[in-house]
Motif scaffolding. Structure first.
Motif, PDB file in Angstrom:
ATOM      1  N   GLU A  56       0.833  -1.197   0.000  1.00  0.00           N
ATOM      2  CA  GLU A  56       0.000   0.000   0.000  1.00  0.00           C
ATOM      3  C   GLU A  56       0.875   1.257   0.000  1.00  0.00           C
ATOM      4  O   GLU A  56       1.874   1.322   0.718  1.00  0.00           O
ATOM      5  N   LEU A  75      -4.290   9.487  -1.756  1.00  0.00           N
ATOM      6  CA  LEU A  75      -4.256   8.111  -1.265  1.00  0.00           C
ATOM      7  C   LEU A  75      -5.631   7.658  -0.800  1.00  0.00           C
ATOM      8  O   LEU A  75      -6.029   6.508  -1.025  1.00  0.00           O
ATOM      9  N   GLN A  76      -6.340   8.571  -0.142  1.00  0.00           N
ATOM     10  CA  GLN A  76      -7.671   8.235   0.357  1.00  0.00           C
ATOM     11  C   GLN A  76      -8.611   7.849  -0.787  1.00  0.00           C
ATOM     12  O   GLN A  76      -9.418   6.925  -0.670  1.00  0.00           O
ATOM     13  N   HIS A  77      -8.498   8.585  -1.897  1.00  0.00           N
ATOM     14  CA  HIS A  77      -9.383   8.343  -3.034  1.00  0.00           C
ATOM     15  C   HIS A  77      -8.731   7.464  -4.106  1.00  0.00           C
ATOM     16  O   HIS A  77      -9.358   7.206  -5.147  1.00  0.00           O
ATOM     17  N   ASP A  78      -7.489   7.028  -3.840  1.00  0.00           N
ATOM     18  CA  ASP A  78      -6.775   6.121  -4.738  1.00  0.00           C
ATOM     19  C   ASP A  78      -6.738   6.663  -6.166  1.00  0.00           C
ATOM     20  O   ASP A  78      -7.053   5.960  -7.131  1.00  0.00           O
ATOM     21  N   GLN A  79      -6.339   7.915  -6.287  1.00  0.00           N
ATOM     22  CA  GLN A  79      -6.232   8.500  -7.623  1.00  0.00           C
ATOM     23  C   GLN A  79      -5.228   9.643  -7.617  1.00  0.00           C
ATOM     24  O   GLN A  79      -4.933  10.230  -6.584  1.00  0.00           O
ATOM     25  N   VAL A  83      -0.166   8.028  -7.827  1.00  0.00           N
ATOM     26  CA  VAL A  83      -0.705   6.671  -7.740  1.00  0.00           C
ATOM     27  C   VAL A  83      -0.501   5.945  -9.066  1.00  0.00           C
ATOM     28  O   VAL A  83      -0.041   4.793  -9.102  1.00  0.00           O
ATOM     29  N   ARG A  87       2.049   2.654 -10.049  1.00  0.00           N
ATOM     30  CA  ARG A  87       1.513   1.424 -10.643  1.00  0.00           C
ATOM     31  C   ARG A  87       2.151   1.096 -11.987  1.00  0.00           C
ATOM     32  O   ARG A  87       2.357  -0.076 -12.319  1.00  0.00           O
ATOM     33  N   TRP A 106      -8.966  10.979 -12.541  1.00  0.00           N
ATOM     34  CA  TRP A 106      -8.731  11.481 -11.171  1.00  0.00           C
ATOM     35  C   TRP A 106      -9.123  12.953 -11.068  1.00  0.00           C
ATOM     36  O   TRP A 106      -8.352  13.806 -10.660  1.00  0.00           O
TER      37      TRP A 106
END
Length: 242
Positions: A56, A75-79, A83, A87, A106
């Motif tokens: 993570e 990070l909270q919204h994974d965008q 991020v 990846r 995003w």
């Protein structure tokens, strides 16, 4: 490159040399590096994300509070570019935060970034060969492009951070391994002592005594070292029929 910039870059490499010592503070180094990025790359802000043991991403450093909150939002919204950069393992530069087409996927991050006063962003992977351990995010408050020379420098700074992180993890792993080895050696000494004590108490050979207390430990789900300590302190004398 100006003399002042060369001096600051030299200071970064001096700081990297400090990462080779055992008591090196990796978090302090990464916070300093985020500020160095602002100075060396003439950006408004910088943030560093790092992957944890569970895969993570976590925020480990930011040049200022607004950037820290923005990265936490990402990070909270994974965008966000960081991020995606982590990846894919590839950099993304000169992203116009005011243009919907360049922030597709995003949009919430882009809106939050604009609220923080940022108009352009760049993301560079923290990478060693094919291993990606995080990402470096850079921000501008004015529409500004990162030239190829600055992108090369940004990747070099990200590589420095990667080396520091992996060096620290190697030291920690070595210390853990040494600690485990020492614990195993200490336990072995205790086992030998307990075996001798039990052999004398039960009038057995050392091998017979070891089989007795190993059977006792197994039947009760105990570690051999714990059973051995109980034998040594006199709180346990296993029988030949556990």
């Amino acid at each position: 490159m100006t003399a002042a910039r060369e001096q600051r870059l030299t200071e970064v490499f001096v700081e990297v040399a400090d990462t080779l010592v055992e008591d090196f503070d990796v978090l302090d180094f990464l916070h300093r590096l985020s500020r160095r990025c602002v100075e060396l790359l003439d950006v408004s802000a910088a943030g560093i994300l790092l992957v944890d043991a569970h895969g993570e991403l976590r925020l480990v450093a930011a040049s200022d509070e607004d950037t820290r909150l923005l990265e936490l939002f990402a990070l909270q919204h994974d965008q966000g570019p960081c991020v995606d950069c982590f990846r894919t393992g590839t950099h993304a530069v000169n992203i116009d935060l005011t243009h919907a087409a360049t922030t597709q996927g995003w949009d919430r991050f882009a809106a939050r970034a604009r609220q923080s006063g940022f108009t352009t962003t760049h993301a560079v992977p923290l990478r060693l060969r094919h291993r990606v351990v995080g990402a470096l995010n850079l921000f501008h408050t004015q529409p500004t492009h990162l030239c190829d020379k600055d992108l090369t420098l940004a990747q070099a700074l990200a590589d420095i951070a990667t080396i520091a992180i992996l060096q620290q993890r190697t030291l920690e792993a070595a210390q853990t391994e040494a600690s485990q080895l020492q614990a195993a050696l200490t336990s072995r000494i205790i086992l030998e002592q307990a075996k001798g004590i039990l052999a004398e108490r039960l009038n057995l050979t050392p091998d017979q005594a070891f089989n007795v207390f190993r059977a006792h430990a197994r039947s009760r789900g105990q570690r051999l070292s714990d059973t051995a300590r109980q034998i040594m302190d006199g709180t346990l004398t296993p029988t030949t029929n556990p």
